[in-house]
Scaffold this motif. Structure first.
Motif, PDB file in Angstrom:
ATOM      1  N   LYS A   1      26.009  55.351 -49.555  1.00  0.00           N
ATOM      2  CA  LYS A   1      24.930  54.421 -49.880  1.00  0.00           C
ATOM      3  C   LYS A   1      23.604  54.875 -49.249  1.00  0.00           C
ATOM      4  O   LYS A   1      22.541  54.749 -49.843  1.00  0.00           O
ATOM      5  CB  LYS A   1      25.272  53.013 -49.387  1.00  0.00           C
ATOM      6  N   GLU A   2      23.672  55.408 -48.034  1.00  0.00           N
ATOM      7  CA  GLU A   2      22.451  55.910 -47.388  1.00  0.00           C
ATOM      8  C   GLU A   2      21.918  57.130 -48.147  1.00  0.00           C
ATOM      9  O   GLU A   2      20.709  57.286 -48.318  1.00  0.00           O
ATOM     10  CB  GLU A   2      22.718  56.266 -45.919  1.00  0.00           C
ATOM     11  N   ALA A   3      22.840  57.975 -48.615  1.00  0.00           N
ATOM     12  CA  ALA A   3      22.424  59.148 -49.405  1.00  0.00           C
ATOM     13  C   ALA A   3      21.806  58.684 -50.725  1.00  0.00           C
ATOM     14  O   ALA A   3      20.802  59.244 -51.188  1.00  0.00           O
ATOM     15  CB  ALA A   3      23.621  60.054 -49.665  1.00  0.00           C
TER      16      ALA A   3
ATOM     17  N   ARG B   1       8.798  60.526 -46.707  1.00  0.00           N
ATOM     18  CA  ARG B   1       9.179  60.399 -45.280  1.00  0.00           C
ATOM     19  C   ARG B   1      10.373  59.460 -45.167  1.00  0.00           C
ATOM     20  O   ARG B   1      11.298  59.675 -44.388  1.00  0.00           O
ATOM     21  CB  ARG B   1       8.002  59.856 -44.453  1.00  0.00           C
ATOM     22  N   HIS B   2      10.336  58.422 -45.977  1.00  0.00           N
ATOM     23  CA  HIS B   2      11.414  57.443 -45.910  1.00  0.00           C
ATOM     24  C   HIS B   2      12.728  58.011 -46.450  1.00  0.00           C
ATOM     25  O   HIS B   2      13.806  57.678 -45.956  1.00  0.00           O
ATOM     26  CB  HIS B   2      11.030  56.161 -46.647  1.00  0.00           C
ATOM     27  N   ALA B   3      12.636  58.866 -47.454  1.00  0.00           N
ATOM     28  CA  ALA B   3      13.841  59.520 -47.987  1.00  0.00           C
ATOM     29  C   ALA B   3      14.532  60.273 -46.843  1.00  0.00           C
ATOM     30  O   ALA B   3      15.762  60.244 -46.704  1.00  0.00           O
ATOM     31  CB  ALA B   3      13.465  60.476 -49.114  1.00  0.00           C
TER      32      ALA B   3
ATOM     33  N   GLU C   1      14.338  59.588 -43.668  1.00  0.00           N
ATOM     34  CA  GLU C   1      14.945  58.595 -42.756  1.00  0.00           C
ATOM     35  C   GLU C   1      16.332  58.197 -43.234  1.00  0.00           C
ATOM     36  O   GLU C   1      17.264  58.043 -42.457  1.00  0.00           O
ATOM     37  CB  GLU C   1      14.085  57.328 -42.709  1.00  0.00           C
ATOM     38  N   GLU C   2      16.438  57.999 -44.552  1.00  0.00           N
ATOM     39  CA  GLU C   2      17.730  57.585 -45.109  1.00  0.00           C
ATOM     40  C   GLU C   2      18.785  58.674 -44.926  1.00  0.00           C
ATOM     41  O   GLU C   2      19.941  58.387 -44.645  1.00  0.00           O
ATOM     42  CB  GLU C   2      17.590  57.226 -46.595  1.00  0.00           C
ATOM     43  N   ARG C   3      18.350  59.913 -45.053  1.00  0.00           N
ATOM     44  CA  ARG C   3      19.308  61.006 -44.815  1.00  0.00           C
ATOM     45  C   ARG C   3      19.729  61.029 -43.343  1.00  0.00           C
ATOM     46  O   ARG C   3      20.869  61.334 -43.013  1.00  0.00           O
ATOM     47  CB  ARG C   3      18.713  62.356 -45.232  1.00  0.00           C
ATOM     48  N   ASN C   4      18.793  60.682 -42.464  1.00  0.00           N
ATOM     49  CA  ASN C   4      19.153  60.600 -41.044  1.00  0.00           C
ATOM     50  C   ASN C   4      20.187  59.492 -40.817  1.00  0.00           C
ATOM     51  O   ASN C   4      21.105  59.654 -40.004  1.00  0.00           O
ATOM     52  CB  ASN C   4      17.909  60.337 -40.179  1.00  0.00           C
ATOM     53  N   HIS C   5      20.041  58.377 -41.542  1.00  0.00           N
ATOM     54  CA  HIS C   5      21.032  57.292 -41.416  1.00  0.00           C
ATOM     55  C   HIS C   5      22.408  57.796 -41.855  1.00  0.00           C
ATOM     56  O   HIS C   5      23.421  57.515 -41.224  1.00  0.00           O
ATOM     57  CB  HIS C   5      20.639  56.083 -42.284  1.00  0.00           C
ATOM     58  N   MET C   6      22.403  58.542 -42.956  1.00  0.00           N
ATOM     59  CA  MET C   6      23.666  59.104 -43.462  1.00  0.00           C
ATOM     60  C   MET C   6      24.313  59.992 -42.381  1.00  0.00           C
ATOM     61  O   MET C   6      25.506  59.902 -42.113  1.00  0.00           O
ATOM     62  CB  MET C   6      23.378  59.921 -44.727  1.00  0.00           C
TER      63      MET C   6
ATOM     64  N   GLN D   1      16.176  47.434 -52.763  1.00  0.00           N
ATOM     65  CA  GLN D   1      17.073  48.469 -52.254  1.00  0.00           C
ATOM     66  C   GLN D   1      17.453  48.172 -50.796  1.00  0.00           C
ATOM     67  O   GLN D   1      18.612  48.273 -50.395  1.00  0.00           O
ATOM     68  CB  GLN D   1      16.379  49.825 -52.429  1.00  0.00           C
ATOM     69  N   GLU D   2      16.460  47.778 -49.989  1.00  0.00           N
ATOM     70  CA  GLU D   2      16.736  47.503 -48.574  1.00  0.00           C
ATOM     71  C   GLU D   2      17.600  46.251 -48.404  1.00  0.00           C
ATOM     72  O   GLU D   2      18.486  46.210 -47.552  1.00  0.00           O
ATOM     73  CB  GLU D   2      15.424  47.370 -47.785  1.00  0.00           C
ATOM     74  N   VAL D   3      17.338  45.229 -49.213  1.00  0.00           N
ATOM     75  CA  VAL D   3      18.138  43.996 -49.116  1.00  0.00           C
ATOM     76  C   VAL D   3      19.591  44.296 -49.497  1.00  0.00           C
ATOM     77  O   VAL D   3      20.530  43.841 -48.828  1.00  0.00           O
ATOM     78  CB  VAL D   3      17.533  42.875 -49.995  1.00  0.00           C
ATOM     79  N   ASP D   4      19.775  45.080 -50.555  1.00  0.00           N
ATOM     80  CA  ASP D   4      21.137  45.473 -50.961  1.00  0.00           C
ATOM     81  C   ASP D   4      21.829  46.207 -49.811  1.00  0.00           C
ATOM     82  O   ASP D   4      22.988  45.948 -49.501  1.00  0.00           O
ATOM     83  CB  ASP D   4      21.106  46.429 -52.174  1.00  0.00           C
ATOM     84  N   ASN D   5      21.088  47.120 -49.204  1.00  0.00           N
ATOM     85  CA  ASN D   5      21.690  47.899 -48.118  1.00  0.00           C
ATOM     86  C   ASN D   5      22.055  46.995 -46.940  1.00  0.00           C
ATOM     87  O   ASN D   5      23.109  47.157 -46.324  1.00  0.00           O
ATOM     88  CB  ASN D   5      20.742  49.017 -47.672  1.00  0.00           C
ATOM     89  N   THR D   6      21.188  46.039 -46.639  1.00  0.00           N
ATOM     90  CA  THR D   6      21.482  45.089 -45.557  1.00  0.00           C
ATOM     91  C   THR D   6      22.797  44.370 -45.834  1.00  0.00           C
ATOM     92  O   THR D   6      23.627  44.187 -44.941  1.00  0.00           O
ATOM     93  CB  THR D   6      20.341  44.051 -45.431  1.00  0.00           C
TER      94      THR D   6
ATOM     95  N   GLU E   1      17.584  48.176 -37.668  1.00  0.00           N
ATOM     96  CA  GLU E   1      16.857  49.063 -38.583  1.00  0.00           C
ATOM     97  C   GLU E   1      16.585  48.352 -39.910  1.00  0.00           C
ATOM     98  O   GLU E   1      15.496  48.433 -40.469  1.00  0.00           O
ATOM     99  CB  GLU E   1      17.682  50.345 -38.796  1.00  0.00           C
ATOM    100  N   GLN E   2      17.588  47.635 -40.426  1.00  0.00           N
ATOM    101  CA  GLN E   2      17.410  46.938 -41.704  1.00  0.00           C
ATOM    102  C   GLN E   2      16.348  45.848 -41.591  1.00  0.00           C
ATOM    103  O   GLN E   2      15.568  45.641 -42.519  1.00  0.00           O
ATOM    104  CB  GLN E   2      18.740  46.338 -42.198  1.00  0.00           C
ATOM    105  N   THR E   3      16.331  45.149 -40.438  1.00  0.00           N
ATOM    106  CA  THR E   3      15.306  44.115 -40.245  1.00  0.00           C
ATOM    107  C   THR E   3      13.925  44.766 -40.322  1.00  0.00           C
ATOM    108  O   THR E   3      13.012  44.264 -40.971  1.00  0.00           O
ATOM    109  CB  THR E   3      15.479  43.415 -38.878  1.00  0.00           C
ATOM    110  N   GLU E   4      13.783  45.919 -39.653  1.00  0.00           N
ATOM    111  CA  GLU E   4      12.497  46.634 -39.664  1.00  0.00           C
ATOM    112  C   GLU E   4      12.121  47.047 -41.080  1.00  0.00           C
ATOM    113  O   GLU E   4      10.975  46.898 -41.501  1.00  0.00           O
ATOM    114  CB  GLU E   4      12.589  47.895 -38.798  1.00  0.00           C
ATOM    115  N   GLU E   5      13.083  47.576 -41.810  1.00  0.00           N
ATOM    116  CA  GLU E   5      12.769  48.094 -43.145  1.00  0.00           C
ATOM    117  C   GLU E   5      12.423  46.976 -44.120  1.00  0.00           C
ATOM    118  O   GLU E   5      11.533  47.124 -44.949  1.00  0.00           O
ATOM    119  CB  GLU E   5      13.928  48.951 -43.644  1.00  0.00           C
ATOM    120  N   GLU E   6      13.118  45.862 -43.994  1.00  0.00           N
ATOM    121  CA  GLU E   6      12.790  44.722 -44.870  1.00  0.00           C
ATOM    122  C   GLU E   6      11.396  44.191 -44.530  1.00  0.00           C
ATOM    123  O   GLU E   6      10.610  43.881 -45.419  1.00  0.00           O
ATOM    124  CB  GLU E   6      13.823  43.605 -44.705  1.00  0.00           C
TER     125      GLU E   6
HETATM  126 FE1  FEO Z   1      19.224  53.264 -44.356  1.00  0.00          FE
HETATM  127 FE2  FEO Z   1      16.679  51.862 -45.631  1.00  0.00          FE
HETATM  128  O1  FEO Z   1      18.291  51.800 -44.741  1.00  0.00           O
END
Ligand code: FEO
Length: 180
Positions: free
Chosen positions: A20-22, A49-51, A53-58, A97-102, A130-135
């Protein structure tokens, strides 16, 4: 000797979250490419830049599975979403997208609680924050677009601002009365 400290259910859920992060990274990449094609270079830079970040989450999840002695399963990534029609729709997609991920992150937290896997519960708390920040960031950007309306000069400033916008929002829990 079995050294896998993850249950089969948790291991599968973490592997699914990795994908999902990928997928989130692909969505940001795709939106970023769209923004650049519309001459919104600042928005594009922010989304690229955010893309990353998501790879870093993965990677964080991948490393965690390995460190707990689990098995990482890398699978295909679903297609990203279709191009938006305008900037507002672009950031509505970001928010959605962020709400779904949360929702998925919360499911993993709940699962770790049910299984009393406190290591995974503890690991997942980073993602909850992290999700709180992104939302919050997505809400703030949608607010700015609303204020800009359809005015070209305002949208131009919005685009320029995004070049320097920090990637993390300031959270309510970090605020004090003298520093609102
Ligand atoms: Fe990996 Fe935007 O949450």
């Amino acid at each position: 000797m079995n050294t896998n400290r993850l249950s089969k259910t948790i291991e599968a859920a973490l592997n699914a979250q990795m994908t999902k992060e990928a997928h989130a990274a692909q969505i940001y990449l795709s939106l970023g490419a769209w923004a650049d094609s519309q001459a919104f270079g600042g928005v594009s830079n922010f989304l690229f830049r955010h893309a990353q970040e998501e790879r870093n989450h993965m990677m964080k999840i991948l490393e965690y599975i390995l460190k707990r002695g689990g098995k990482v399963t890398v699978t295909a990534i679903p297609d990203p979403i279709p191009d938006p029609k305008n900037l507002q729709e672009c950031f509505e997609s970001v928010f959605k997208q962020e709400v779904d991920n949360t929702t998925w992150i919360y499911k993993l937290v709940k699962l770790s609680l049910t299984e009393e896997d406190w290591a995974t519960w503890n690991f997942m708390q980073w993602f909850v924050k992290e999700q709180t920040e992104e939302e919050t960031l997505a809400i703030e950007l949608l607010d700015k677009i609303k204020v800009a309306g359809n005015e070209h000069s305002a949208l131009y400033s919005f685009d320029r601002d995004l070049l320097g916008t920090p990637d993390d929002a300031k959270l309510a829990q970090d605020v004090t009365a003298d520093k609102p």
